[in-house]
Design an enzyme around this catalytic site. Structure first.
Site, PDB file in Angstrom:
ATOM      1  N   SER A  24       6.864   3.678  13.067  1.00 44.98           N
ATOM      2  CA  SER A  24       7.800   4.803  13.220  1.00 44.98           C
ATOM      3  C   SER A  24       8.358   4.802  14.637  1.00 44.98           C
ATOM      4  CB  SER A  24       7.022   6.092  12.968  1.00 44.98           C
ATOM      5  OG  SER A  24       7.764   7.198  13.392  1.00 44.98           O
ATOM      6  N   SER A  55       5.229   6.128  -4.169  1.00 47.91           N
ATOM      7  CA  SER A  55       6.284   7.110  -3.889  1.00 47.91           C
ATOM      8  C   SER A  55       7.087   6.697  -2.660  1.00 47.91           C
ATOM      9  CB  SER A  55       5.671   8.500  -3.638  1.00 47.91           C
ATOM     10  OG  SER A  55       4.949   8.479  -2.422  1.00 47.91           O
ATOM     11  N   GLY A  56       8.129   7.446  -2.395  1.00 48.07           N
ATOM     12  CA  GLY A  56       8.916   7.312  -1.165  1.00 48.07           C
ATOM     13  C   GLY A  56       9.376   5.906  -0.836  1.00 48.07           C
ATOM     14  N   ILE A  57       9.151   5.518   0.411  1.00 48.61           N
ATOM     15  CA  ILE A  57       9.651   4.234   0.930  1.00 48.61           C
ATOM     16  C   ILE A  57       8.949   3.056   0.231  1.00 48.61           C
ATOM     17  CG2 ILE A  57       9.812   2.828   3.034  1.00 48.61           C
ATOM     18  CD1 ILE A  57       9.793   5.704   4.516  1.00 48.61           C
ATOM     19  N   GLY A  58       7.643   3.205  -0.045  1.00 49.05           N
ATOM     20  CA  GLY A  58       6.881   2.131  -0.698  1.00 49.05           C
ATOM     21  C   GLY A  58       7.440   1.821  -2.078  1.00 49.05           C
ATOM     22  N   THR A 102       0.862  -1.196   0.000  1.00 51.89           N
ATOM     23  CA  THR A 102       0.000   0.000   0.000  1.00 51.89           C
ATOM     24  C   THR A 102       0.899   1.247   0.000  1.00 51.89           C
ATOM     25  OG1 THR A 102      -0.235   0.280   2.422  1.00 51.89           O
ATOM     26  CG2 THR A 102      -1.759  -1.258   1.353  1.00 51.89           C
ATOM     27  N   TYR A 113      -0.527  11.314  14.596  1.00 56.13           N
ATOM     28  CA  TYR A 113       0.436  10.464  13.872  1.00 56.13           C
ATOM     29  C   TYR A 113       1.107   9.497  14.842  1.00 56.13           C
ATOM     30  CZ  TYR A 113       4.455   9.200  10.930  1.00 56.13           C
ATOM     31  OH  TYR A 113       5.404   8.500  10.221  1.00 56.13           O
ATOM     32  N   ALA A 121       2.358   2.520  -2.643  1.00 56.91           N
ATOM     33  CA  ALA A 121       3.538   2.029  -3.366  1.00 56.91           C
ATOM     34  C   ALA A 121       4.052   3.013  -4.410  1.00 56.91           C
ATOM     35  CB  ALA A 121       3.180   0.708  -4.051  1.00 56.91           C
TER      36      ALA A 121
HETATM   37  N1  NDP Z   1       9.658   9.551   5.802  1.00 57.98           N
HETATM   38  C1  NDP Z   1       9.958   9.219   7.052  1.00 57.98           C
HETATM   39  O1  NDP Z   1      10.913   9.755   7.651  1.00 57.98           O
HETATM   40  C2  NDP Z   1       9.157   8.200   7.774  1.00 57.98           C
HETATM   41  C3  NDP Z   1       8.042   7.613   7.211  1.00 57.98           C
HETATM   42  N2  NDP Z   1       7.357   6.658   7.913  1.00 57.98           N
HETATM   43  C4  NDP Z   1       6.188   5.992   7.319  1.00 57.98           C
HETATM   44  O2  NDP Z   1       6.522   5.484   6.038  1.00 57.98           O
HETATM   45  C5  NDP Z   1       5.342   5.309   5.264  1.00 57.98           C
HETATM   46  C6  NDP Z   1       5.598   5.806   3.860  1.00 57.98           C
HETATM   47  O3  NDP Z   1       5.768   7.212   3.898  1.00 57.98           O
HETATM   48  P1  NDP Z   1       6.844   7.992   3.044  1.00 57.98           P
HETATM   49  O4  NDP Z   1       7.383   7.139   1.978  1.00 57.98           O
HETATM   50  O5  NDP Z   1       7.759   8.642   3.980  1.00 57.98           O
HETATM   51  O6  NDP Z   1       5.945   9.170   2.456  1.00 57.98           O
HETATM   52  P2  NDP Z   1       5.232   9.365   1.047  1.00 57.98           P
HETATM   53  O7  NDP Z   1       4.297  10.481   1.250  1.00 57.98           O
HETATM   54  O8  NDP Z   1       6.225   9.425  -0.045  1.00 57.98           O
HETATM   55  O9  NDP Z   1       4.437   7.996   0.862  1.00 57.98           O
HETATM   56  C7  NDP Z   1       3.203   7.767   1.438  1.00 57.98           C
HETATM   57  C8  NDP Z   1       2.422   6.885   0.490  1.00 57.98           C
HETATM   58  O10 NDP Z   1       1.175   6.584   1.104  1.00 57.98           O
HETATM   59  C9  NDP Z   1       0.167   6.887   0.163  1.00 57.98           C
HETATM   60  N3  NDP Z   1      -1.092   7.214   0.814  1.00 57.98           N
HETATM   61  C10 NDP Z   1      -1.369   8.218   1.667  1.00 57.98           C
HETATM   62  N4  NDP Z   1      -2.652   8.210   2.007  1.00 57.98           N
HETATM   63  C11 NDP Z   1      -3.225   7.171   1.344  1.00 57.98           C
HETATM   64  C12 NDP Z   1      -4.518   6.643   1.268  1.00 57.98           C
HETATM   65  N5  NDP Z   1      -5.553   7.192   1.908  1.00 57.98           N
HETATM   66  N6  NDP Z   1      -4.744   5.562   0.486  1.00 57.98           N
HETATM   67  C13 NDP Z   1      -3.731   4.987  -0.195  1.00 57.98           C
HETATM   68  N7  NDP Z   1      -2.476   5.459  -0.190  1.00 57.98           N
HETATM   69  C14 NDP Z   1      -2.227   6.540   0.575  1.00 57.98           C
HETATM   70  C15 NDP Z   1       0.703   8.049  -0.641  1.00 57.98           C
HETATM   71  O11 NDP Z   1      -0.023   8.205  -1.846  1.00 57.98           O
HETATM   72  P3  NDP Z   1      -0.121   9.634  -2.606  1.00 57.98           P
HETATM   73  O12 NDP Z   1       1.131   9.747  -3.418  1.00 57.98           O
HETATM   74  O13 NDP Z   1      -1.348   9.489  -3.425  1.00 57.98           O
HETATM   75  O14 NDP Z   1      -0.216  10.676  -1.546  1.00 57.98           O
HETATM   76  C16 NDP Z   1       2.130   7.587  -0.833  1.00 57.98           C
HETATM   77  O15 NDP Z   1       2.218   6.665  -1.869  1.00 57.98           O
HETATM   78  C17 NDP Z   1       4.241   6.055   6.023  1.00 57.98           C
HETATM   79  O16 NDP Z   1       3.437   5.122   6.705  1.00 57.98           O
HETATM   80  C18 NDP Z   1       5.001   6.906   7.030  1.00 57.98           C
HETATM   81  O17 NDP Z   1       4.267   7.167   8.187  1.00 57.98           O
HETATM   82  C19 NDP Z   1       7.729   6.256   9.159  1.00 57.98           C
HETATM   83  C20 NDP Z   1       8.805   6.820   9.749  1.00 57.98           C
HETATM   84  C21 NDP Z   1       9.621   7.836   9.100  1.00 57.98           C
HETATM   85  C1  LIG Z   2      18.374  19.415  11.334  1.00 57.48           C
HETATM   86  C2  LIG Z   2      17.642  20.556  11.883  1.00 57.48           C
HETATM   87  C3  LIG Z   2      18.472  21.627  12.453  1.00 57.48           C
HETATM   88  C4  LIG Z   2      16.332  20.678  11.907  1.00 57.48           C
HETATM   89  C5  LIG Z   2      15.323  19.659  11.488  1.00 57.48           C
HETATM   90  C6  LIG Z   2      14.382  19.439  12.614  1.00 57.48           C
HETATM   91  C7  LIG Z   2      13.114  18.620  12.346  1.00 57.48           C
HETATM   92  C8  LIG Z   2      12.316  19.180  11.227  1.00 57.48           C
HETATM   93  C9  LIG Z   2      13.419  17.119  12.260  1.00 57.48           C
HETATM   94  C10 LIG Z   2      14.172  16.639  13.522  1.00 57.48           C
HETATM   95  C11 LIG Z   2      13.751  15.218  13.757  1.00 57.48           C
HETATM   96  C12 LIG Z   2      12.949  14.852  12.528  1.00 57.48           C
HETATM   97  C13 LIG Z   2      12.087  13.637  12.502  1.00 57.48           C
HETATM   98  C14 LIG Z   2      10.968  13.577  11.708  1.00 57.48           C
HETATM   99  C15 LIG Z   2      10.558  14.777  10.921  1.00 57.48           C
HETATM  100  C16 LIG Z   2      11.571  15.918  10.846  1.00 57.48           C
HETATM  101  C17 LIG Z   2      12.230  16.155  12.191  1.00 57.48           C
HETATM  102  C18 LIG Z   2      11.165  16.540  13.198  1.00 57.48           C
HETATM  103  C19 LIG Z   2      10.049  12.361  11.699  1.00 57.48           C
HETATM  104  C20 LIG Z   2       8.957  12.709  12.675  1.00 57.48           C
HETATM  105  C21 LIG Z   2       9.396  12.096  10.345  1.00 57.48           C
HETATM  106  C22 LIG Z   2       8.387  10.969  10.422  1.00 57.48           C
HETATM  107  C23 LIG Z   2       8.667   9.885  11.395  1.00 57.48           C
HETATM  108  O1  LIG Z   2       7.876   8.940  11.441  1.00 57.48           O
HETATM  109  C24 LIG Z   2       9.804   9.951  12.340  1.00 57.48           C
HETATM  110  C25 LIG Z   2      10.527   8.646  12.558  1.00 57.48           C
HETATM  111  C26 LIG Z   2      10.783  11.092  12.100  1.00 57.48           C
HETATM  112  C27 LIG Z   2      11.635  11.333  13.357  1.00 57.48           C
HETATM  113  C28 LIG Z   2      12.611  12.446  13.235  1.00 57.48           C
END
Ligand code: NDP
Ligand SMILES: CC(C)=CCC[C@@H](C)[C@H]1CC[C@H]2C3=C(CC[C@]12C)[C@@]1(C)CCC(=O)[C@@H](C)[C@@H]1CC3
Length: 334
Positions: free
Chosen positions: A171, A12-15, A8, A193, A10
């Site tokens: 997370s 963009s990003g990590i997916g 799910t 979140y 898939a």
């Molecule tokens: N980036 C990070 O630092 C971290 C990310 N995560 C988790 O990783 C996962 C992937 O996020 P990430 O790759 O970072 O971010 P992205 O925004 O790149 O990816 C999120 C994906 O989820 C999809 N999505 C969101 N809402 C829905 C929905 N209602 N139905 C179906 N698909 C949906 C998005 O689709 P669309 O493109 O259409 O929006 C996108 O493909 C998330 O669960 C996030 O919480 C956890 C810890 C850290």
């Molecule tokens: C580097 C500097 C000076 C500033 C950046 C600060 C914040 C924006 C940054 C610090 C820790 C980050 C973080 C996340 C988002 C961006 C920060 C708050 C997450 C919350 C993103 C989504 C997740 O699920 C977490 C695992 C991330 C944890 C750390």
């Protein structure tokens, strides 16, 4: 026999990085990209096919934040496949994030700085809203839609004689203090979140308790801090451009700054090649990247109360009944 893998979120990003890595690992895979936007899904499929020309990639429309869409997608999956080997529950949102700048600066000069960068504890709040099903949007997307999908797909996930796996992208921001068992949707707080991710950790544990005997195993991972659409939405883009060199510098000292989606998908990929018997249901598997850029996966015990995870499971089953009833009444009204 080819493995059937559903991811799910898939597109963009990590997916998307996970899909790329899975196809490199196993070219025989039958990969299904479950996305809410079909144009983005098509683009992701085309991108994957450029590096994996003969890959078998299906698309599925799925908005995990909508009950009706989850039920329709599950029907479609049951018609298409007779089993699912891996279900990656990766879609997630963090709407309207706000960074507490004062807490950030205070944290920068405290002993808690490493933990602050790893978990964002005390730094982030979000503004949530009700969706058209009357559910809190973050809860519905990050947790409940995925729960309903699992429930609907039970015949494909527990087919008998075989094991299936569920993997949640959770997370390190998941925090017990952000979650209340009296308010599982987080209607009253400012950290939906964190609450939804903590709930997914608990649900994974409960699923293991209820479903391991039927051959279904659930795990949770944290990808670390990854630069994706989700993180870019936290601060204005000029700010990210400004601090990007600092982020790469911090990465030398903290292994949780995985930064690229490829690195962030490490634990998701690692779990794909592990046996279900070797998994620890109480562990969260973290993607980590060393200062020299080496990726690895490390388990960390989760701070979870068995009893509370059981109550959450029952509450989700109750809510499922309510939304199903509402859905069937809605269909009768039409
Ligand atoms: N980036 C990070 O630092 C971290 C990310 N995560 C988790 O990783 C996962 C992937 O996020 P990430 O790759 O970072 O971010 P992205 O925004 O790149 O990816 C999120 C994906 O989820 C999809 N999505 C969101 N809402 C829905 C929905 N209602 N139905 C179906 N698909 C949906 C998005 O689709 P669309 O493109 O259409 O929006 C996108 O493909 C998330 O669960 C996030 O919480 C956890 C810890 C850290
Ligand atoms: C580097 C500097 C000076 C500033 C950046 C600060 C914040 C924006 C940054 C610090 C820790 C980050 C973080 C996340 C988002 C961006 C920060 C708050 C997450 C919350 C993103 C989504 C997740 O699920 C977490 C695992 C991330 C944890 C750390």
């Amino acid at each position: 026999m080819e493995k059937v893998v559903l991811v799910t979120g898939a597109n963009s990003g990590i997916g998307l990085a996970l899909c790329e890595r899975l196809l490199t690992e196993d070219s025989q895979l039958l990969l299904c990209l479950a996305c809410r936007n079909m144009k983005r899904a098509e683009d992701a499929r085309s991108a994957l096919l450029t590096s994996h020309i003969n890959a078998h990639i299906d698309l599925l429309h799925l908005d995990v934040g909508s009950v009706q869409s989850v039920l329709a997608a599950a029907q479609e999956l049951k018609a298409r496949y007779n089993r699912i080997d891996f279900l990656y529950l990766n879609a997630g949102i963090m709407p309207n994030p706000q960074v507490d700048v004062k807490a950030l600066f205070k944290g920068l000069f405290s002993r808690n700085v490493i933990n602050m960068f790893a978990t964002a504890e005390g730094l982030l709040t979000q503004q949530d809203r009700l969706n058209s099903d009357g559910l809190q949007e973050v809860f519905a997307t990050n947790l409940f839609g995925h729960f309903l999908l699992i429930r609907e797909l039970e015949p494909l996930l527990c087919p008998g004689g075989q094991t299936s796996r569920i993997v949640w992208t959770s997370s390190s921001n998941a925090r017990r203090s952000a979650f209340s068992i009296e308010d599982i949707q987080h209607r009253n707080g400012m950290e939906p979140y964190s609450s939804s991710k903590y709930a997914s950790d608990m649900l994974s544990l409960a699923l293991n308790r209820h479903k391991n005997s039927q051959g279904l195993f659930s795990s949770v991972i944290c990808p670390g801090l990854v630069m994706t659409n989700l993180t870019y939405g936290i601060l204005p883009s000029f700010f990210w451009t400004l601090i990007m060199p600092i982020m790469w510098l911090i990465r030398i000292f903290t292994n949780t700054f995985t930064l690229t989606p490829y690195n962030g998908a490490e634990a998701l990929h690692w779990l794909f090649v592990q046996n279900s018997e070797s998994l620890d249901p109480r562990a969260k598997y973290h993607s980590l990247t060393s200062g020299l850029g080496k990726n690895y996966t490390q388990p960390q015990q989760m701070d979870i109360d068995e009893q509370m995870s059981e109550i959450l499971y029952s509450k989700l089953l109750e809510l499922e009944k309510v939304v199903r009833k509402k859905q069937s009444e809605g269909n009768v009204d039409k």
